[in-house]
Design a protein around this motif. Structure first.
Motif, PDB file in Angstrom:
ATOM      1  N   ASP A   1       0.823  -1.218   0.000  1.00 42.73           N
ATOM      2  CA  ASP A   1       0.000   0.000   0.000  1.00 42.73           C
ATOM      3  C   ASP A   1       0.852   1.261   0.000  1.00 42.73           C
ATOM      4  O   ASP A   1       0.322   2.359  -0.231  1.00 42.73           O
ATOM      5  N   LEU A   2       2.165   1.123   0.255  1.00 36.84           N
ATOM      6  CA  LEU A   2       3.058   2.284   0.274  1.00 36.84           C
ATOM      7  C   LEU A   2       3.815   2.383  -1.041  1.00 36.84           C
ATOM      8  O   LEU A   2       4.404   1.411  -1.506  1.00 36.84           O
ATOM      9  N   ASP A   3       3.810   3.572  -1.628  1.00 43.25           N
ATOM     10  CA  ASP A   3       4.490   3.834  -2.899  1.00 43.25           C
ATOM     11  C   ASP A   3       5.777   4.605  -2.601  1.00 43.25           C
ATOM     12  O   ASP A   3       5.731   5.789  -2.258  1.00 43.25           O
ATOM     13  N   PHE A   4       6.915   3.945  -2.738  1.00 42.78           N
ATOM     14  CA  PHE A   4       8.198   4.564  -2.393  1.00 42.78           C
ATOM     15  C   PHE A   4       8.427   5.858  -3.169  1.00 42.78           C
ATOM     16  O   PHE A   4       8.768   6.896  -2.591  1.00 42.78           O
ATOM     17  N   ASP A   5       8.262   5.813  -4.484  1.00 45.87           N
ATOM     18  CA  ASP A   5       8.530   6.993  -5.311  1.00 45.87           C
ATOM     19  C   ASP A   5       7.613   8.155  -4.955  1.00 45.87           C
ATOM     20  O   ASP A   5       8.026   9.320  -4.997  1.00 45.87           O
ATOM     21  N   ALA A   6       6.380   7.856  -4.594  1.00 46.04           N
ATOM     22  CA  ALA A   6       5.434   8.927  -4.264  1.00 46.04           C
ATOM     23  C   ALA A   6       5.890   9.729  -3.051  1.00 46.04           C
ATOM     24  O   ALA A   6       5.567  10.910  -2.925  1.00 46.04           O
TER      25      ALA A   6
ATOM     26  N   TRP B   1      21.558  17.837   5.216  1.00 49.35           N
ATOM     27  CA  TRP B   1      20.555  16.891   4.732  1.00 49.35           C
ATOM     28  C   TRP B   1      19.706  17.473   3.596  1.00 49.35           C
ATOM     29  O   TRP B   1      19.560  16.833   2.548  1.00 49.35           O
ATOM     30  N   PRO B   2      19.155  18.673   3.728  1.00 50.21           N
ATOM     31  CA  PRO B   2      18.417  19.231   2.590  1.00 50.21           C
ATOM     32  C   PRO B   2      19.286  19.401   1.347  1.00 50.21           C
ATOM     33  O   PRO B   2      18.810  19.224   0.221  1.00 50.21           O
ATOM     34  N   ALA B   3      20.576  19.731   1.552  1.00 47.21           N
ATOM     35  CA  ALA B   3      21.479  19.879   0.409  1.00 47.21           C
ATOM     36  C   ALA B   3      21.721  18.537  -0.266  1.00 47.21           C
ATOM     37  O   ALA B   3      21.703  18.427  -1.504  1.00 47.21           O
ATOM     38  N   VAL B   4      21.964  17.491   0.534  1.00 46.38           N
ATOM     39  CA  VAL B   4      22.186  16.151  -0.016  1.00 46.38           C
ATOM     40  C   VAL B   4      20.965  15.693  -0.795  1.00 46.38           C
ATOM     41  O   VAL B   4      21.078  15.162  -1.909  1.00 46.38           O
ATOM     42  N   LEU B   5      19.781  15.905  -0.244  1.00 45.84           N
ATOM     43  CA  LEU B   5      18.543  15.487  -0.908  1.00 45.84           C
ATOM     44  C   LEU B   5      18.315  16.274  -2.190  1.00 45.84           C
ATOM     45  O   LEU B   5      17.999  15.706  -3.243  1.00 45.84           O
ATOM     46  N   SER B   6      18.476  17.574  -2.106  1.00 42.37           N
ATOM     47  CA  SER B   6      18.236  18.434  -3.263  1.00 42.37           C
ATOM     48  C   SER B   6      19.157  18.078  -4.420  1.00 42.37           C
ATOM     49  O   SER B   6      18.719  17.975  -5.575  1.00 42.37           O
ATOM     50  N   GLY B   7      20.434  17.872  -4.126  1.00 42.80           N
ATOM     51  CA  GLY B   7      21.398  17.553  -5.172  1.00 42.80           C
ATOM     52  C   GLY B   7      21.212  16.178  -5.772  1.00 42.80           C
ATOM     53  O   GLY B   7      21.705  15.893  -6.867  1.00 42.80           O
ATOM     54  N   ALA B   8      20.499  15.295  -5.050  1.00 38.73           N
ATOM     55  CA  ALA B   8      20.237  13.944  -5.551  1.00 38.73           C
ATOM     56  C   ALA B   8      18.860  13.835  -6.193  1.00 38.73           C
ATOM     57  O   ALA B   8      18.387  12.737  -6.464  1.00 38.73           O
ATOM     58  N   GLN B   9      18.217  14.984  -6.425  1.00 41.24           N
ATOM     59  CA  GLN B   9      16.886  15.045  -7.039  1.00 41.24           C
ATOM     60  C   GLN B   9      15.842  14.293  -6.211  1.00 41.24           C
ATOM     61  O   GLN B   9      14.955  13.601  -6.753  1.00 41.24           O
ATOM     62  N   LEU B  10      15.941  14.432  -4.893  1.00 37.32           N
ATOM     63  CA  LEU B  10      14.970  13.846  -3.976  1.00 37.32           C
ATOM     64  C   LEU B  10      14.254  14.965  -3.234  1.00 37.32           C
ATOM     65  O   LEU B  10      14.748  16.097  -3.161  1.00 37.32           O
ATOM     66  N   ARG B  11      13.107  14.656  -2.678  1.00 41.57           N
ATOM     67  CA  ARG B  11      12.338  15.681  -1.971  1.00 41.57           C
ATOM     68  C   ARG B  11      13.040  16.093  -0.680  1.00 41.57           C
ATOM     69  O   ARG B  11      13.793  15.323  -0.061  1.00 41.57           O
ATOM     70  N   THR B  12      12.819  17.319  -0.242  1.00 43.00           N
ATOM     71  CA  THR B  12      13.369  17.822   1.017  1.00 43.00           C
ATOM     72  C   THR B  12      12.284  17.746   2.094  1.00 43.00           C
ATOM     73  O   THR B  12      11.094  17.614   1.788  1.00 43.00           O
ATOM     74  N   PRO B  13      12.660  17.824   3.373  1.00 44.63           N
ATOM     75  CA  PRO B  13      11.664  17.689   4.443  1.00 44.63           C
ATOM     76  C   PRO B  13      10.612  18.795   4.427  1.00 44.63           C
ATOM     77  O   PRO B  13      10.905  19.955   4.121  1.00 44.63           O
ATOM     78  N   THR B  14       9.399  18.415   4.792  1.00 47.05           N
ATOM     79  CA  THR B  14       8.340  19.407   5.003  1.00 47.05           C
ATOM     80  C   THR B  14       8.690  20.265   6.213  1.00 47.05           C
ATOM     81  O   THR B  14       8.499  21.476   6.211  1.00 47.05           O
ATOM     82  N   ALA B  15       9.203  19.608   7.238  1.00 45.50           N
ATOM     83  CA  ALA B  15       9.635  20.337   8.437  1.00 45.50           C
ATOM     84  C   ALA B  15      10.595  19.475   9.242  1.00 45.50           C
ATOM     85  O   ALA B  15      10.532  18.244   9.193  1.00 45.50           O
ATOM     86  N   VAL B  16      11.481  20.154   9.961  1.00 46.54           N
ATOM     87  CA  VAL B  16      12.364  19.506  10.928  1.00 46.54           C
ATOM     88  C   VAL B  16      12.001  20.077  12.293  1.00 46.54           C
ATOM     89  O   VAL B  16      12.096  21.283  12.517  1.00 46.54           O
ATOM     90  N   PHE B  17      11.534  19.225  13.190  1.00 48.87           N
ATOM     91  CA  PHE B  17      11.139  19.647  14.532  1.00 48.87           C
ATOM     92  C   PHE B  17      12.297  19.380  15.495  1.00 48.87           C
ATOM     93  O   PHE B  17      12.732  18.239  15.656  1.00 48.87           O
ATOM     94  N   VAL B  18      12.775  20.428  16.162  1.00 44.29           N
ATOM     95  CA  VAL B  18      13.954  20.326  17.030  1.00 44.29           C
ATOM     96  C   VAL B  18      13.542  20.538  18.490  1.00 44.29           C
ATOM     97  O   VAL B  18      12.800  21.466  18.804  1.00 44.29           O
ATOM     98  N   HIS B  19      14.038  19.679  19.364  1.00 43.61           N
ATOM     99  CA  HIS B  19      13.746  19.804  20.789  1.00 43.61           C
ATOM    100  C   HIS B  19      15.043  19.990  21.574  1.00 43.61           C
ATOM    101  O   HIS B  19      16.141  19.786  21.050  1.00 43.61           O
ATOM    102  N   GLY B  20      14.912  20.376  22.832  1.00 45.10           N
ATOM    103  CA  GLY B  20      16.071  20.579  23.699  1.00 45.10           C
ATOM    104  C   GLY B  20      16.525  19.286  24.349  1.00 45.10           C
ATOM    105  O   GLY B  20      16.035  18.191  24.043  1.00 45.10           O
ATOM    106  N   PHE B  21      17.462  19.400  25.284  1.00 42.74           N
ATOM    107  CA  PHE B  21      18.012  18.243  25.977  1.00 42.74           C
ATOM    108  C   PHE B  21      17.162  17.885  27.198  1.00 42.74           C
ATOM    109  O   PHE B  21      16.373  18.692  27.689  1.00 42.74           O
ATOM    110  N   LEU B  22      17.373  16.679  27.694  1.00 46.94           N
ATOM    111  CA  LEU B  22      16.729  16.235  28.924  1.00 46.94           C
ATOM    112  C   LEU B  22      17.718  16.350  30.076  1.00 46.94           C
ATOM    113  O   LEU B  22      18.865  15.910  29.969  1.00 46.94           O
ATOM    114  N   THR B  23      17.285  16.951  31.173  1.00 45.41           N
ATOM    115  CA  THR B  23      18.065  16.945  32.409  1.00 45.41           C
ATOM    116  C   THR B  23      17.277  16.164  33.459  1.00 45.41           C
ATOM    117  O   THR B  23      16.056  16.024  33.368  1.00 45.41           O
ATOM    118  N   ILE B  24      17.983  15.641  34.445  1.00 43.57           N
ATOM    119  CA  ILE B  24      17.358  14.864  35.514  1.00 43.57           C
ATOM    120  C   ILE B  24      17.552  15.597  36.830  1.00 43.57           C
ATOM    121  O   ILE B  24      18.682  15.841  37.252  1.00 43.57           O
TER     122      ILE B  24
END
Length: 679
Positions: A274-279, A305-328
Motif C-alpha cells: 500500500d506504500l508507494d516509495f517513489d510517491a 541533509w536538505p542539500a544532499v537530498l536536493s542535489g540527488a533530485q529527492l524531496r526535502t523535508p516538510t519540516a524539521v522539529f527540534v527539541h532541547g536536551f533532557l536533564t534529571i
C-alpha cells in the motif's frame, strides 16, 4: 490527498548502535509518537520509521571489546532498542539499520549523482591521529575545549553547549578518548561535499516555514560564518561502506545515516504494497516528511541533509522539529552524577505511560531543555491522571454497574456542557499538532477539573438514597462517563495503552478524534477496573538505587586506607618524628583542567583555607575535570614546590583507590572543610 487523508512520513533520529537507550532518547520518540497517533486519529495516513545508526569507529571498537563482529553487535543492540521502544508504546512501523543492502544501494546512488553534478571534491588534509593506538581518530573519539565558547570535554565535531560545529583540529587542549594521548596531525586524502554549492537553495529553504524560528536564527550564524565543505570520508580501520574505487576509505556515517531514513522506508515498502516509495521521495512529491531531532544535530539535518537530498533530485523535508536536551533533577544526564537512567531500568520500576504523560506536560515547540524532576513527576501523575482523570470514571461507574446493570442513560442531560467538551477538541488538536503539548495537557486537565466539579455539584452518592430519583443518578453518572470518554479521546495519543483499557471498559471500538462529537448513550459498559495507579515514592527510590549499580563504590572509613591492587613492596621505614613533619590538610578543589601534553595529569587549584595552591595530580584516568569541582581531597601542604615542564606544583594530593581507575574523594557534606588539619 489520498482517501485516507494526508500522506505523512515521520522519522526520529537514529540511535547509535553502541549501547542501550536512555531517557534522553525517549524525549523525541515519545514526542513523535504522540504526533503520529494524533494524525492517525484525525484520519491521516501516517507512517513512522526509524532504525539504528550502525556505522563508525566507535561501533568497531565497542564490538571488539565485546568480542563480537560489528554486524552481530549492532543487530543485538537493534533488537534491544526495539524492545525498549515497544515497552514505552512507541509504535515505530519499521526499526531498521543503516548497515543494510537498501542503504548501501541508496548511498552509492546519491553519491554518484553528486559526483556527476560536481558537488564532490578530493584533497589531502591534516587529520587527528592517535600515536598510541596508531589510527586516525573520528570526531567522536576526540574531546577538548570548544573553540567558540570554551566549554570543556566537547566532542570533535560539535559543541553540546553552544551548538557550534568545527573540525577536531580546532579543539583546544584535545585528547584521544581511547588512550588519553594528545592527537598528532597526519596527512590523509579525503572526499568533501561542496555545501557552498547549495547556499542559495538552503537560504530559501531555511526561511520558508520548514523550521522553528529559533532554529532559523541559529542557522543564520552559520550562513554568516560561511558554509564549509563537509568531509564525507573516513580512513580505515572503520566499520561502514567503502567509497567506490577505494580500499581503505569509507563513507562518514553522517552521510549514510540520514539516507538510512530512506532505506528504512524502502525496506518497509517491500513488505507493504500500500506504500508507494517513489510517491514519498520524488522531488515533486505531494506527501509530507517530518524529522524529529535534538538540537545537537540540527546543523546536519537543517543544512547538510536538505542539500544532499536536493542535489540527488529527492524531496526535502516538510519540516524539521527540534527539541532541547533532557536533564534529571536539574542536572545533565551523567553516569558519574547518578542521573543517567537507561530506558530499561525505568521500565523495570515505573509505568511507561507516566513518563509519556510527564514529557507531554513539559514539552513545547521551543528548543527549551526539559527537566525530569522526580518530585514534580510524582505529583503530576498522582494529581492529574489519578486524582483528576480516572477519578471521574471510578466515581461514576460504580453507580452505573450497581444500580443500572452497566446501562447508560438514553439522554444527555447536559448537552451544553457536553458540547463545550467536544468543541475543545479543535483547539487541543491544533496544540498537539503544533507540538505545544504542554498547552494541550493544560486544556485537557482544565476540562477534567470541570468534570469533577460537575460530579461534586450533582452528588450522585446523596441522590441515590432517594428511591424516587434513581433516573437522575443514572443521568448524572452517564454524563460523567461521557465527559470521561471525551477526555480519554484527547489523551489517547499520549496514553495509548490506557486508551485501549478505556475502550474495553466502555465496550466501544477504537476511539477516533471525531467520536467526541457524539455522546455514548443507551449503551452497556463493563465493570470498572483501576486504569492508572498512584506512584509510590518507594518505586522512585528503588529505580534510583538501580541506577547506582554501574557507579564506583562509595568509600567507607575502612576502605580509605586500602592499598592499590598492585601491592607494591613497603618502602624503608621512617620514624614518628619524621612523620610528624608532614602537614596534611583538607583542600577544596576550586578549579580543575586538562594539562596539554600530559597523559595522566590534571592541573588543580586547591583552597587550603589560607591560600590557593596549584598542584599537578596524576588522577586523569579516574575523573573528568568538571567532576572534581567542589570536591575535597587530602593534601601534603608543606611539601617543597617542584618545577615541572607544565608549571610549578605547590604540594601533593593524597587519594585512595581499590585498584583500577576508581579514586575516592570527599564531598563537602561529609564533615570536612578546607584547611582542616588531619593529624
Amino acid at each position: 490527498m489520498s482517501a485516507k487523508g494526508r500522506q505523512i512520513l515521520v522519522t526520529t533520529a537514529l540511535p547509535y548502535a553502541s549501547g542501550p537507550l536512555h531517557l534522553g532518547h525517549l524525549v523525541e520518540n515519545i514526542q513523535a509518537d504522540i504526533w503520529v497517533r494524533l494524525q492517525r486519529m484525525l484520519g491521516n495516513e501516517c507512517t513512522f520509521i526509524c532504525g539504528s545508526d550502525s556505522h563508525g569507529t566507535p561501533i568497531m571498537i565497542q564490538a571488539e571489546k565485546m568480542g563480537l563482529s560489528p554486524e552481530i553487535m549492532v543487530e543485538q543492540i537493534r533488537q534491544e532498542h526495539m524492545a525498549d521502544f515497544q515497552g514505552f508504546h512507541i509504535g515505530i512501523d519499521n526499526y531498521y539499520t543503516t548497515h543494510s543492502p537498501e542503504n548501501l544501494a541508496l548511498v552509492l546512488d546519491v553519491y554518484q549523482k553528486h559526483v556527476a553534478a560536481g558537488n564532490i571534491t578530493k584533497r589531502t588534509i591534516k587529520q587527528a591521529y592517535d600515536p598510541e593506538k596508531k589510527m586516525f581518530l573520528p570526531d567522536r573519539l576526540i574531546k577538548g575545549e570548544c573553540p567558540k565558547c570554551g566549554t570543556k570535554d566537547q566532542y570533535g565535531d560539535n559543541c553540546e553547549s553552544c551548538g557550534a560545529t568545527y573540525s577536531p583540529t580546532d579543539l583546544k587542549n584535545p585528547y584521544s578518548t581511547l588512550s588519553g594521548a594528545k592527537p598528532i596531525e597526519k596527512e590523509s586524502e579525503h572526499y568533501f561535499f561542496k555545501l557552498k554549492n547549495f547556499e542559495d537553495t538552503l537560504r530559501k529553504w531555511t526561511r520558508n516555514g520548514h523550521l522553528q524560528e529559533q532554529v532559523t536564527h541559529k542557522l543564520d550564524e552559520w550562513f554568516t560564518a560561511g558554509l564549509q565543505e563537509w568531509d564525507i570520508s573516513r580512513d580505515a580501520p572503520y566499520f561502514g561502506f567503502n567509497v567506490p574505487g577505494e580500499k581503505d576509505k569509507y563513507f562518514y556515517c553522517w552521510l549514510d545515516a540520514p539516507i538510512g531514513y530512506i532505506a528504512s522506508f524502502k525496506n518497509l515498502c517491500e513488505r507493504r504494497p500500500d506504500l508507494d516509495f517513489d510517491a514519498y521521495w520524488n522531488a515533486d512529491s505531494k506527501t509530507e516528511l517530518y524529522h524529529f531531532i535534538g538540537k545537537d544535530i540540527m546543523y546536519f539535518h537543517a543544512l547538510f541533509w536538505p542539500a544532499v537530498l536536493s542535489g540527488a533530485q529527492l524531496r526535502t523535508p516538510t519540516a524539521v522539529f527540534v527539541h532541547g536536551f533532557l536533564t534529571i533533577d536539574g542536572q545533565k544526564m551523567s553516569k558519574s552524577r547518578g542521573t543517567y537512567i537507561k530506558a530499561r531500568t525505568y521500565l523495570e520500576y515505573l509505568p511507561p505511560e507516566d513518563l509519556r504523560y510527564y514529557f507531554a506536560a513539559k514539552l513545547s515547540s521551543r528548543l527549551e531543555d526539559l527537566d525530569l524532576s522526580f518530585d514534580d513527576f510524582t505529583s503530576r501523575v498522582n494529581s492529574d491522571l489519578v486524582g483528576k482523570f480516572v477519578n471521574i470514571a471510578s466515581r461514576c461507574a460504580s453507580f452505573i454497574s450497581q444500580y443500572f446493570d452497566g446501562k447508560l442513560s438514553a439522554t444527555c442531560v447536559e448537552p451544553k456542557l457536553y458540547q463545550e467538551f467536544a468543541d475543545a477538541g479543535t483547539e487541543i488538536a491544533i496544540k498537539l499538532e503544533g507540538l505545544e503539548l504542554s498547552h494541550a495537557v493544560r486544556l485537557i486537565m482544565a476540562l477534567a477539573d470541570k468534570a469533577n466539579q460537575y460530579i461534586d455539584e450533582k452528588k450522585p452518592w446523596a441522590v441515590v438514597k432517594d428511591a424516587d430519583r434513581q433516573q437522575e443518578v443514572q443521568d448524572i453518572c452517564t454524563m460523567g462517563i461521557n465527559l470521561f470518554r471525551v477526555l480519554a479521546i484527547y489523551l489517547k495519543p499520549i496514553l495509548p495503552q490506557t486508551a485501549l483499557d478505556v475502550e474495553d471498559f466502555l465496550n466501544i471500538p477504537p476511539m477516533q478524534w471525531q467520536d467526541r462529537m457524539t455522546p455514548l448513550l443507551n449503551h452497556t459498559i463493563k465493570t470498572y477496573k483501576p486504569l492508572i495507579k498512584r506512584i509510590d515514592k518507594k518505586e522512585i527510590d528503588a529505580m534510583k538505587d538501580a541506577m547506582q549499580k554501574d557507579l564506583p563504590p562509595v568509600p567507607t572509613t575502612e576502605t580509605t586506607v586500602t592499598a592499590a591492587s598492585a601491592n607494591p613492596p613497603i618502602k624503608e621505614t621512617i620514624s614518628i618524628d619524621e612523620f610528624a613533619k608532614i602537614d596534611l590538610r583538607i583542600a577544596k578543589i576550586v578549579k580543575a583542567e586538562h594539562v596539554e601534553g600530559a597523559e595522566k595529569l590534571l592541573r588543580l587549584e586547591l583552597d587550603i583555607g589560607t591560600e590557593v595552591r596549584q598542584v599537578f595530580a596524576g588522577i586523569k584516568s579516574a575523573y573528568e575535570p568538571e567532576q572534581l569541582m567542589g570536591k575535597l581531597t587530602l593534601m601534603v601542604a608543606n611539601l617543597a614546590p617542584r618545577k615541572m615542564r607544565f608549571g610549578e606544583s605547590q604540594g601533593m594530593v593524597l587519594v585512595a583507590s581499590a585498584g583500577g581507575n576508581d579514586i575516592w574523594l570527599l564531598s563537602p557534606e561529609e564533615g570536612a572543610w578546607p584547611g582542616m588539619c588531619v593529624k
